[in-house]
Design a protein around this motif. Sequence first.
Motif, short mmCIF file in Angstrom:
data_model
loop_
_atom_site.label_atom_id
_atom_site.label_comp_id
_atom_site.label_asym_id
_atom_site.label_seq_id
_atom_site.Cartn_x
_atom_site.Cartn_y
_atom_site.Cartn_z
N LEU A 124 -41.46 1.06 -21.52
CA LEU A 124 -41.37 2.06 -22.58
C LEU A 124 -41.38 3.47 -22.01
O LEU A 124 -42.04 3.73 -21.01
CB LEU A 124 -42.53 1.89 -23.57
N ASP A 125 -40.64 4.35 -22.67
CA ASP A 125 -40.66 5.76 -22.29
C ASP A 125 -40.41 6.59 -23.55
O ASP A 125 -40.24 6.04 -24.64
CB ASP A 125 -39.65 6.06 -21.18
N LEU A 126 -40.38 7.89 -23.40
CA LEU A 126 -40.20 8.76 -24.56
C LEU A 126 -38.84 8.58 -25.23
O LEU A 126 -38.70 8.81 -26.42
CB LEU A 126 -40.39 10.23 -24.17
N ARG A 127 -37.86 8.14 -24.48
CA ARG A 127 -36.53 7.93 -25.05
C ARG A 127 -36.45 6.69 -25.93
O ARG A 127 -35.74 6.66 -26.91
CB ARG A 127 -35.48 7.79 -23.96
N ASN A 128 -37.16 5.62 -25.55
CA ASN A 128 -36.98 4.36 -26.28
C ASN A 128 -38.16 3.97 -27.16
O ASN A 128 -38.05 3.03 -27.94
CB ASN A 128 -36.63 3.23 -25.33
N MET A 129 -39.28 4.67 -27.07
CA MET A 129 -40.47 4.19 -27.77
C MET A 129 -40.29 4.10 -29.29
O MET A 129 -40.75 3.16 -29.91
CB MET A 129 -41.71 5.01 -27.40
N ILE A 159 -49.20 6.49 -28.74
CA ILE A 159 -48.54 5.87 -27.59
C ILE A 159 -49.17 4.51 -27.31
O ILE A 159 -48.47 3.52 -27.10
CB ILE A 159 -48.60 6.81 -26.36
N ALA A 207 -45.85 -1.40 -20.90
CA ALA A 207 -45.99 0.05 -20.79
C ALA A 207 -44.94 0.62 -19.84
O ALA A 207 -44.41 1.71 -20.07
CB ALA A 207 -47.40 0.42 -20.33
N GLY A 208 -44.61 -0.13 -18.78
CA GLY A 208 -43.60 0.32 -17.83
C GLY A 208 -42.18 0.27 -18.37
O GLY A 208 -41.30 0.97 -17.88
#
Length: 116
Positions: free
Chosen positions: A75-80, A48, A72-73
């Motif tokens: 990015l999330d689990l859907r788009n990383m 991550i 970091a804000g």
Amino acid sequence: MSTVNIPGISYPFPGKPLVIPPLSLGDLEQLLDRINAIVAGGMDRGSIATVIDATHAALRRNYPDMLREEVAGLLDLRNMRDVLNAVMSASGMEAQPVNEQGEVAAPSTGANSTLT
């Protein structure tokens, strides 16, 4: 945000599309082993951090005032995985297609399954 100076891949981050340019060679030198470890399959806290670091390194070339915390804000689990693929593609590295479960798709054999 500043003017985009380095062409790249436009990515629709939540609330603001940004242009992801290629990584500089210096950044790529520092991140290559870490990126390759993610592509090989592992996902952990270090992975991550690598996605955040690689995305930040690329974006700061066009948006020098952008902080790592901002990236970091975005990015999330859907788009990383998609964002990492965009960073890799913009940098001339072959991105691996990812299926809906977040797994790297099997490479094509080039064979056609349709009978002719």
